[in-house]
Design a protein around this motif. Sequence first.
Motif: not given
Length: 141
Positions: A79-86, A117-119, A121-128, A130-137
């Motif tokens: 998961v190289s792009i994760c959008i925590a939107n829920a 986001l933690q889960a 990030m766990a799918t990425l290798g050390r040099d992968d 990635g973008r982890m984004i949290a959406i707020s309201s």
Amino acid sequence: MEHSGRHALVTGGGTGIGLAIARALAEAGAKVTITGRNAHALQTAAESHPNLHPLVMDVTDEAAVRSGIAAAADRHGPVSICIANAGIAEGVAFRKMTLAQWRATQTTNLDGVFLTLQAAMATLGRDDWGRMIAISSIAGV
């Protein structure tokens, strides 16, 4: 295609802003796992684009988040792009909010972001990449 070959995951991806984000990523070439609690909404959304892949997952359930994201990564790659939107917003004034409503909001809106986001990030290798984004309201105000 800007995100061709990348795997994105969007929580709350079956409706609203999450679905709009997921569709934009799919149009940009990413394989997008859309998650949420409503299987019908997810399936309907997934039918709108071949790069959208539904996964029923409740962000308040740690085991479901960890196993669901791991399974999505097994199918579509890290998961190289994760959008925590829920998220949820109780329709009640703060001074009238019950402790149970408070806890449900915090469990979804804070713990859910942490677990997602933690889960991811766990799918990425050390040099992968990635973008982890949290959406707020504005409801957070």
